[in-house]
Enzyme design. Structure first.
Site, PDB file in Angstrom:
ATOM      1  N   GLY A 285       0.821  -1.204   0.000  1.00  0.00           N
ATOM      2  CA  GLY A 285       0.000   0.000   0.000  1.00  0.00           C
ATOM      3  C   GLY A 285       0.855   1.253   0.000  1.00  0.00           C
ATOM      4  N   SER A 286       0.368   2.286   0.668  1.00  0.00           N
ATOM      5  CA  SER A 286       0.956   3.623   0.528  1.00  0.00           C
ATOM      6  C   SER A 286       2.361   3.765   1.101  1.00  0.00           C
ATOM      7  CB  SER A 286       0.032   4.663   1.181  1.00  0.00           C
ATOM      8  OG  SER A 286      -1.196   4.724   0.483  1.00  0.00           O
ATOM      9  N   THR A 287       2.813   2.851   1.962  1.00  0.00           N
ATOM     10  CA  THR A 287       4.202   2.948   2.428  1.00  0.00           C
ATOM     11  C   THR A 287       5.176   2.780   1.266  1.00  0.00           C
ATOM     12  OG1 THR A 287       4.172   0.591   3.001  1.00  0.00           O
ATOM     13  CG2 THR A 287       3.698   2.157   4.783  1.00  0.00           C
ATOM     14  N   ALA A 288       4.715   2.199   0.151  1.00  0.00           N
ATOM     15  CA  ALA A 288       5.570   2.024  -1.022  1.00  0.00           C
ATOM     16  C   ALA A 288       5.679   3.304  -1.845  1.00  0.00           C
ATOM     17  CB  ALA A 288       5.037   0.884  -1.893  1.00  0.00           C
TER      18      ALA A 288
ATOM     19  N   SER B  11      -1.049  11.251   1.219  1.00  0.00           N
ATOM     20  CA  SER B  11      -1.087   9.884   0.676  1.00  0.00           C
ATOM     21  C   SER B  11      -2.098   9.763  -0.464  1.00  0.00           C
ATOM     22  CB  SER B  11      -1.422   8.876   1.788  1.00  0.00           C
ATOM     23  OG  SER B  11      -1.111   7.557   1.376  1.00  0.00           O
TER      24      SER B  11
END
Length: 657
Positions: free
Chosen positions: A364-367, A420
Site C-alpha cells: 500500500g501507501s508505504t511504497a 497519501s
C-alpha cells in the site's frame, strides 16, 4: 539147582542233569528226539569224534570302517577349526566384540544463542536419555514372563508415553540397547532412579520380588531451553526431537550450533560398564555460541506492543521490525501471534515460523516513498512541484480515487506524500518517461534497487522474495496501481529496509541478524560485512526525509499519531487491500506504518504491519502509528539517542491555484 537162567543185572539210568536251583532237569518226555545212533557225530565234533575248531571273523574290515569314520570326524573338526580361526576369524571376532562391547554416542553440547549484549535467548541444560537393556527383561533373566509389561506400567506415567510402545521396545531382540526417551529433565531421571532403588530394596527383603527396572539406565544428554518463553521465538526457532534445528536461527545455523558428536566404546556386563576393561573415547566437540544483533529489551517492547494491538483489533496477525539504519542490524523482529518453543505441543501451527519474513503482502501507501524517490532522482519534480489532484482519475480500464472523497486538491509533491494521494502519485510517476511504458521501466528499476523481488540477504529459512513482475508483464491496471503499492508484494523486512535506505543517505545496507559466533576455543568470529548498494543520491534521500516529516508533523498529514515529543520523526502510513491467503481474493486490509528517527540524523527505523483488523479502525495511521511511536520511543531511550534539537522542515503541503 534150577535150570532157570540167572536174572539180568539192572543197569542204572544215567543221572539227569541238575539245575542251578538244585532240581533235576526233566528227562525226555514223550515224543522226544531219540538218542543219537552210534557212529554219528555230536555237534562241534568231527565224525571221528575229535573236537571241531571254531574260527573268529577277521577284525580288519571293522577297524578300517571305524578308522574311516574317525578320520571323517577329524577332518570335519579341522575344517571347522580352520574356518573359525582363519577364514571367518574376523567375523567371529567382530560378533564377540559386538556382544561384549557397547558403543554410545557422546552428544555434543549445543551452542547457546544470545542477544547483542550477551543475554541468553536459547541455552542447553543437562538432561538424560532414558535407555534400557532388553536382555535384562527376558524370562530367563527375571524368572517372570511379563517383566516388560510391568516395567512399562511404571515408566509410562513418568515418561508420558504409551505403555504398549515401551513394552514393545523392552522386548526387542538381538540388542542390548534401546532408547526409551530423549532429553528428559534431571527430575524425570530422579523419579526413575528412586523407583529402581525402592524396588531393589524390596527385592533384597523378599526373594520372590523382582526389580523389573534393573535394566533401565540413562545416558547424559542436553535439553534446549528458551529462558524468555515466546520472546523472539519466530527468529530463534526450535530444536526437534532428534537434536536438529527445526526452524529459525536454530535451523539456519544448525551446523555451527550443533558441534560434532563423539563416541565411547566400553566393555559391558549385565548392562553396566566393566571398569577394568579397556575403553576408547572420541570426545565431543561443543557447538559455537551465536550472538544475534537483537536487543532483548527492544524485542520485548516491540512484541508486547504488536501483541496488544492484534488482540485489540482482532486481527489475523501483525509484525514489527526495528533496524539500526546505519549498520543494517536488526534490533527487533516481533510477530503476533507467537509460540513458546519450550512447548511446541501447545503451539498453533499457523503461528510457527517467522511471518515477518515469510508473509508476502501488498504494502500500500508505504511504497509511495519509492515512487517519490524515482521522481526526485530523475529530476522530473521537486517537493514544491504543484500537482492538481481531481476527485477521480481515469487511466487505462479503471477509474482511480483516493481513500476519501474530496474536491479537487491543490497539492505540492510533498503534499501528495503527506496526504497519501493515490491519484497524485499516479500523476507524478507518469512523468518518469515520455510514454507510460518508459515510465514503467524506470519505476521498476528503482523498485529493484530498493530490494523488491529479491531476497533480503538474511538467508532465513522460508523467507519470501515477494512478487515484482517484469514491467513488460504489468497489466493495464498494474502500471497505475504499483506506484501506490498495489499489485506488488513484499515482506515486512523488505519494507523496513526501504526506509532504512532513505535514512542511511540513500545507501542500502543488507539487513543482518547475526553479529558473530564464539567457538569452543573462546575465539569470536564476527559475521561478514553486509553488502552495501547506493540506491539514490544523498540529496534525494535527505529531501525524502524532509518530505516524510510532513506526514507526521503537518496537521494535514496522515501520521500525526506517530509524533514523539522532542524528536523529529519521518514516517509514512499505509492502508492496502489485502489478498486473503485462503481464497486468493481481496478481503480486509493490510494496515502499516514505516519511518525513522530522528528525521534529521536518523538512527532507528521501525516498521509495523497488521493484517485484517476486524474491530475498530483499519487505517494504518490509526492502529500502526501508535505502535510506531511506542516502540520508537523505547528504542531511542534504550540506545540513548538524544533529540537533535532542530525544528521540523515545514515543507508546504498545498498551494493556492
Amino acid at each position: 539147582m534150577s535150570d532157570r537162567e540167572p536174572p539180568r543185572r539192572r543197569v542204572p539210568k544215567p543221572a539227569r542233569p541238575v539245575r542251578p536251583d538244585g532240581r533235576r532237569r526233566p528227562g525226555p518226555g514223550p515224543g522226544a528226539r531219540p538218542a543219537r545212533r552210534p557212529g554219528t557225530s555230536r555237534p562241534g565234533t568231527t565224525r571221528s569224534g575229535a573236537p571241531r575248531t571254531i574260527r573268529l571273523g577277521s577284525p580288519r574290515p571293522r577297524l578300517r570302517l571305524v578308522s574311516l569314520a574317525l578320520t571323517l570326524v577329524m577332518i570335519a573338526f579341522v575344517v571347522r577349526l580352520l574356518q573359525v580361526q582363519a577364514v571367518d576369524a574376523g567375523e567371529y571376532a567382530a560378533k564377540a566384540q559386538q556382544n561384549r562391547y557397547v558403543v554410545h554416542t557422546l552428544a555434543a553440547a549445543r551452542g547457546g544463542i544470545t542477544d547483542r549484549d550477551g543475554v541468553a535467548l536459547a541455552i542447553s541444560v543437562d538432561a538424560h536419555d532414558i535407555t534400557a537393556d532388553p536382555t535384562m527383561f527376558t524370562r530367563k533373566e527375571t524368572k517372570i514372563s511379563d517383566a516388560p509389561e510391568q516395567a512399562a506400567e511404571l515408566l509410562a506415567p513418568i515418561l508420558g508415553q504409551d505403555e504398549t510402545e515401551i513394552a514393545e521396545k523392552l522386548r526387542t531382540k538381538k540388542t542390548r540397547y534401546v532408547l526409551l526417551a530423549r532429553r528428559q529433565t534431571p527430575q524425570v531421571w530422579k523419579q526413575i532412579s528412586d523407583l529402581k532403588t525402592a524396588l531393589s530394596k524390596k527385592a533384597d527383603q523378599d526373594p520372590g520380588t523382582v526389580n523389573v527396572l534393573s535394566g533401565v539406565f540413562q545416558d547424559p544428554s542436553s535439553k534446549r531451553v528458551y529462558p524468555n518463553g515466546d520472546l523472539a521465538a519466530g527468529i530463534l526457532g526450535w530444536v526437534s526431537a532428534d537434536g536438529k534445528g527445526g526452524g529459525g536461527v536454530e535451523q539456519q545455523l544448525n551446523e555451527e550450533l550443533s558441534g560434532k558428536d563423539g563416541k565411547i566404546r566400553y566393555a559391558q556386563s549385565g548392562g553396566r560398564q566393566v571398569p577394568t576393561a579397556g575403553s576408547t573415547e572420541t570426545p565431543a566437540v561443543p557447538g559455537s555460541d551465536v550472538e544475534l544483533t537483537l536487543d532483548r529489551d527492544i524485542q520485548w517492547a516491540a512484541q508486547n506492543a504488536i501483541t496488544e494491538q492484534v488482540k485489540k483489533s482482532r486481527a489475523d496477525r501483525g509484525y514489527v521490525i526495528v533496524q539500526d539504519t546505519r549498520t543494517g542490524e536488526i534490533l527487533a523482529m516481533a510477530n503476533s501471534p507467537g509460540f513458546d518453543p519450550n512447548d511446541l505441543s501447545q503451539a498453533n501451527p499457523d503461528a510457527l515460523g517467522n511471518a515477518a519474513l515469510q508473509d508476502a503482502f501488498e504494502p500500500g501507501s508505504t511504497a509511495k516513498v519509492m515512487s517519490m524517490a524515482a521522481v526526485l532522482e530523475e529530476n522530473v519534480a521537486t517537493p514544491t512541484t504543484r500537482v492538481t489532484v481531481p476527485n477521480r482519475l481515469h487511466r487505462g480500464d479503471r477509474l482511480f480515487q483516493d481513500d476519501v472523497d474530496h474536491p479537487t486538491w491543490y497539492l505540492t509533491l510533498n503534499g501528495v506524500l503527506a496526504k497519501s494521494s493515490n491519484i497524485g502519485t499516479i500523476l507524478a510517476t507518469g512523468q518518469l518517461g515520455d510514454t507510460q511504458k518508459e515510465a514503467n521501466q524506470v519505476l521498476y528499476s528503482y523498485l529493484r534497487r530498493f530490494g523488491l523481488g529479491s531476497a533480503t540477504g538474511l538467508g532465513f529459512p522460508g523467507e519470501t522474495k515477494g512478487i515484482l513482475a517484469d514491467p513488460g508483464d504489468w497489466s493495464t491496471s498494474q502500471q497505475y496501481t504499483i506506484p501506490f503499492g498495489q499489485g506488488v508484494s513484499i515482506n515486512a523486512m523488505q519494507a523496513a529496509s526501504v526506509y532504512s535506505t532513505i535514512a542511511n543517505g540513500g545507501v542500502r545496507v543488507e539487513p543482518t541478524l547475526v553479529r558473530g559466533t564464539e567457538g569452543p576455543d573462546g575465539r569470536f568470529t564476527p559475521a561478514p560485512e553486509p553488502e552495501k548498494t547506493r540506491v539514490v543520491s544523498e540529496k534525494t534521500a535527505k529531501t525524502l526525509a524532509r518530505m516524510l516529516e510532513s506526514v507526521v508533523d503537518d496537521e494535514e498529514g496522515t501520521g500525526t499519531k506517530a509524533r514523539i515529543p522532542g524528536y523529529r520523526v519521518a514516517g509514512k502510513t499505509g492502508t492496502a487491500n489485502r489478498v486473503d491467503p485462503a481464497t486468493g481474493k481481496y478481503r480486509g486490509y493490510t494496515s502499516s506504518f514505516a519511518g525513522f528517527a530522528p528525521a534529521d540524523n536518523p538512527r532507528v527505523t521501525v516498521y509495523c504491519a497488521i493484517q485484517n483488523a476486524t474491530e475498530g479502525s483499519y487505517f494504518g495511521g490509526q492502529i500502526c502509528g501508535p505502535i510506531y511511536k511506542e516502540v520508537m520511543q523505547f528504542a531511542l531511550k534504550t540506545l540513548q539517542v538524544p533529540p537533535t534539537g532542530a525544528g521540523p522542515a515545514n515543507l508546504p503541503v498545498t498551494f493556492k491555484p
